[in-house]
Design a protein around this motif. Structure first.
Motif, PDB file in Angstrom:
ATOM      1  N   ILE A  73       0.844  -1.201   0.000  1.00  0.00           N
ATOM      2  CA  ILE A  73       0.000   0.000   0.000  1.00  0.00           C
ATOM      3  C   ILE A  73       0.882   1.255   0.000  1.00  0.00           C
ATOM      4  CG2 ILE A  73      -1.685   1.345   1.336  1.00  0.00           C
ATOM      5  CD1 ILE A  73      -2.894  -1.376   2.210  1.00  0.00           C
ATOM      6  N   ALA A  74       1.949   1.236   0.798  1.00  0.00           N
ATOM      7  CA  ALA A  74       2.870   2.373   0.858  1.00  0.00           C
ATOM      8  C   ALA A  74       3.481   2.631  -0.522  1.00  0.00           C
ATOM      9  CB  ALA A  74       3.959   2.122   1.894  1.00  0.00           C
ATOM     10  N   LYS A  75       3.844   1.564  -1.203  1.00  0.00           N
ATOM     11  CA  LYS A  75       4.420   1.680  -2.545  1.00  0.00           C
ATOM     12  C   LYS A  75       3.402   2.290  -3.511  1.00  0.00           C
ATOM     13  CE  LYS A  75       6.796  -1.164  -5.996  1.00  0.00           C
ATOM     14  NZ  LYS A  75       7.211  -2.539  -6.331  1.00  0.00           N
ATOM     15  N   GLN A  76       2.154   1.799  -3.455  1.00  0.00           N
ATOM     16  CA  GLN A  76       1.091   2.318  -4.324  1.00  0.00           C
ATOM     17  C   GLN A  76       0.819   3.797  -4.060  1.00  0.00           C
ATOM     18  OE1 GLN A  76      -2.316  -0.255  -3.765  1.00  0.00           O
ATOM     19  NE2 GLN A  76      -1.219  -2.041  -4.550  1.00  0.00           N
ATOM     20  N   LEU A  77       0.960   4.219  -2.799  1.00  0.00           N
ATOM     21  CA  LEU A  77       0.737   5.624  -2.444  1.00  0.00           C
ATOM     22  C   LEU A  77       1.869   6.528  -2.922  1.00  0.00           C
ATOM     23  CD1 LEU A  77      -0.717   5.513   1.180  1.00  0.00           C
ATOM     24  CD2 LEU A  77      -1.746   6.587  -0.807  1.00  0.00           C
ATOM     25  N   GLY A  78       3.019   5.920  -3.224  1.00  0.00           N
ATOM     26  CA  GLY A  78       4.140   6.714  -3.711  1.00  0.00           C
ATOM     27  C   GLY A  78       5.246   6.934  -2.701  1.00  0.00           C
ATOM     28  N   PHE A  79       5.220   6.215  -1.578  1.00  0.00           N
ATOM     29  CA  PHE A  79       6.305   6.313  -0.613  1.00  0.00           C
ATOM     30  C   PHE A  79       7.573   5.727  -1.227  1.00  0.00           C
ATOM     31  CE2 PHE A  79       2.802   6.573   2.472  1.00  0.00           C
ATOM     32  CZ  PHE A  79       3.287   7.546   3.341  1.00  0.00           C
ATOM     33  N   LEU A  94       7.721  -0.173  20.960  1.00  0.00           N
ATOM     34  CA  LEU A  94       6.848   0.976  20.763  1.00  0.00           C
ATOM     35  C   LEU A  94       7.600   2.294  20.594  1.00  0.00           C
ATOM     36  CD1 LEU A  94       3.832   0.023  23.042  1.00  0.00           C
ATOM     37  CD2 LEU A  94       4.095  -0.291  20.577  1.00  0.00           C
ATOM     38  N   PRO A  95       8.689   2.552  21.350  1.00  0.00           N
ATOM     39  CA  PRO A  95       9.444   3.782  21.078  1.00  0.00           C
ATOM     40  C   PRO A  95      10.008   3.788  19.651  1.00  0.00           C
ATOM     41  CG  PRO A  95      10.101   2.864  23.191  1.00  0.00           C
ATOM     42  CD  PRO A  95       9.210   1.851  22.521  1.00  0.00           C
ATOM     43  N   GLY A  96      10.396   2.610  19.168  1.00  0.00           N
ATOM     44  CA  GLY A  96      10.902   2.486  17.799  1.00  0.00           C
ATOM     45  C   GLY A  96       9.821   2.797  16.783  1.00  0.00           C
ATOM     46  N   VAL A  97       8.620   2.288  17.022  1.00  0.00           N
ATOM     47  CA  VAL A  97       7.485   2.568  16.127  1.00  0.00           C
ATOM     48  C   VAL A  97       7.229   4.069  16.102  1.00  0.00           C
ATOM     49  CG1 VAL A  97       5.004   2.260  15.766  1.00  0.00           C
ATOM     50  CG2 VAL A  97       6.420   0.294  16.414  1.00  0.00           C
ATOM     51  N   LYS A  98       7.250   4.695  17.272  1.00  0.00           N
ATOM     52  CA  LYS A  98       7.008   6.144  17.359  1.00  0.00           C
ATOM     53  C   LYS A  98       8.044   6.917  16.545  1.00  0.00           C
ATOM     54  CE  LYS A  98       6.157   9.886  20.591  1.00  0.00           C
ATOM     55  NZ  LYS A  98       6.020  10.280  21.996  1.00  0.00           N
ATOM     56  N   ARG A  99       9.308   6.485  16.604  1.00  0.00           N
ATOM     57  CA  ARG A  99      10.377   7.156  15.847  1.00  0.00           C
ATOM     58  C   ARG A  99      10.239   6.938  14.340  1.00  0.00           C
ATOM     59  NH1 ARG A  99      13.493   5.698  20.259  1.00  0.00           N
ATOM     60  NH2 ARG A  99      14.133   3.753  19.308  1.00  0.00           N
ATOM     61  N   LEU A 100       9.785   5.742  13.940  1.00  0.00           N
ATOM     62  CA  LEU A 100       9.677   5.409  12.514  1.00  0.00           C
ATOM     63  C   LEU A 100       8.534   6.146  11.822  1.00  0.00           C
ATOM     64  CD1 LEU A 100      10.209   1.555  12.772  1.00  0.00           C
ATOM     65  CD2 LEU A 100      11.745   3.163  11.614  1.00  0.00           C
ATOM     66  N   MET A 101       7.502   6.466  12.574  1.00  0.00           N
ATOM     67  CA  MET A 101       6.303   7.074  12.008  1.00  0.00           C
ATOM     68  C   MET A 101       6.258   8.569  12.346  1.00  0.00           C
ATOM     69  SD  MET A 101       5.047   4.390  10.488  1.00  0.00           S
ATOM     70  CE  MET A 101       3.276   4.457  10.188  1.00  0.00           C
ATOM     71  N   ASP A 102       5.324   9.311  11.727  1.00  0.00           N
ATOM     72  CA  ASP A 102       5.227  10.754  11.963  1.00  0.00           C
ATOM     73  C   ASP A 102       4.304  11.084  13.133  1.00  0.00           C
ATOM     74  OD1 ASP A 102       6.937  11.393   9.781  1.00  0.00           O
ATOM     75  OD2 ASP A 102       5.271  11.056   8.405  1.00  0.00           O
ATOM     76  N   ALA A 150      -0.589   4.822  14.327  1.00  0.00           N
ATOM     77  CA  ALA A 150       0.642   5.428  13.836  1.00  0.00           C
ATOM     78  C   ALA A 150       0.416   5.862  12.388  1.00  0.00           C
ATOM     79  CB  ALA A 150       1.794   4.429  13.925  1.00  0.00           C
ATOM     80  N   VAL A 151       0.854   7.072  12.068  1.00  0.00           N
ATOM     81  CA  VAL A 151       0.638   7.624  10.722  1.00  0.00           C
ATOM     82  C   VAL A 151       1.970   8.009  10.104  1.00  0.00           C
ATOM     83  CG1 VAL A 151      -0.569   9.383   9.362  1.00  0.00           C
ATOM     84  CG2 VAL A 151      -1.548   8.607  11.539  1.00  0.00           C
ATOM     85  N   LYS A 152       2.118   7.698   8.830  1.00  0.00           N
ATOM     86  CA  LYS A 152       3.279   8.155   8.044  1.00  0.00           C
ATOM     87  C   LYS A 152       2.716   9.021   6.927  1.00  0.00           C
ATOM     88  CE  LYS A 152       7.738   7.868   7.571  1.00  0.00           C
ATOM     89  NZ  LYS A 152       8.523   8.538   8.608  1.00  0.00           N
ATOM     90  N   TRP A 153       3.193  10.260   6.836  1.00  0.00           N
ATOM     91  CA  TRP A 153       2.743  11.200   5.811  1.00  0.00           C
ATOM     92  C   TRP A 153       3.659  11.157   4.606  1.00  0.00           C
ATOM     93  CZ3 TRP A 153      -1.981  12.884   6.372  1.00  0.00           C
ATOM     94  CH2 TRP A 153      -2.528  12.979   7.653  1.00  0.00           C
ATOM     95  N   LEU A 154       3.074  11.229   3.448  1.00  0.00           N
ATOM     96  CA  LEU A 154       3.822  11.251   2.186  1.00  0.00           C
ATOM     97  C   LEU A 154       4.460  12.629   2.045  1.00  0.00           C
ATOM     98  CD1 LEU A 154       4.411   9.466  -0.242  1.00  0.00           C
ATOM     99  CD2 LEU A 154       2.299  10.291  -1.278  1.00  0.00           C
ATOM    100  N   ARG A 155       5.748  12.674   1.806  1.00  0.00           N
ATOM    101  CA  ARG A 155       6.479  13.946   1.689  1.00  0.00           C
ATOM    102  C   ARG A 155       6.355  14.498   0.283  1.00  0.00           C
ATOM    103  NH1 ARG A 155       6.709  14.165   6.487  1.00  0.00           N
ATOM    104  NH2 ARG A 155       7.999  12.889   7.815  1.00  0.00           N
TER     105      ARG A 155
END
Length: 133
Positions: free
Chosen positions: A25-31, A104-112, A128-133
């Motif tokens: 899904i991330a790939k399809q979104l353009g990440f 969980l701290p790692g997840v927090k760092r990996l995501m926005d 957890a959310v990752k925003w497309l730059r």
């Protein structure tokens, strides 16, 4: 927000399935490749926690839009024992399973964006959310 995918976490193979689905899904979104890896790692960690501690739960993947921004929401929901001390599990190096404690701290760092709600005896929901730059 529309639900894109949903994976019940029951076996170790479900962790792999959730991770692969998130990466796709991330790939399809353009990440890019790096953010795809970050998202997949976060999903893997959240799914692993469900498998180890909650026995029953799911990973939900949703595409979210906020104005011009688009992102991927990873929601881990379980009906496990809950977390009695959220502050403690969010400390780097803390591990209740003898693991590395990057969880969980790692997840927090990996995501926005990252939020956690838990009720002892009822379960946990982590978003957890990752925003497309």
């Amino acid at each position: 927000m529309e639900v894109q995918s949903y994976v019940k976490i029951i076996t170790e193979w479900d962790i792999v399935a959730a991770r692969q689905m998130g990466r796709e899904i991330a790939k399809q979104l353009g990440f890019g490749n790096v953010d795809q890896a970050r998202i997949a790692t976060a999903i893997s960690e959240l799914a692993r926690n469900i498998y180890l501690y909650a026995v029953k739960g799911s990973i939900n993947l949703e595409i979210v839009k906020s104005g011009e921004m688009q992102g991927l929401v990873v929601k881990a929901v379980d009906e496990g024992p809950g977390i009695s001390d959220i502050r403690k599990v969010m400390e780097d190096g803390y591990s209740s399973s003898g693991g590395l404690g990057a969880g969980l701290p790692g997840v927090k760092r990996l995501m926005d964006d990252f939020s956690i709600e838990s009720e002892v005896g009822r379960g946990t929901e982590i978003i957890a959310v990752k925003w497309l730059r």
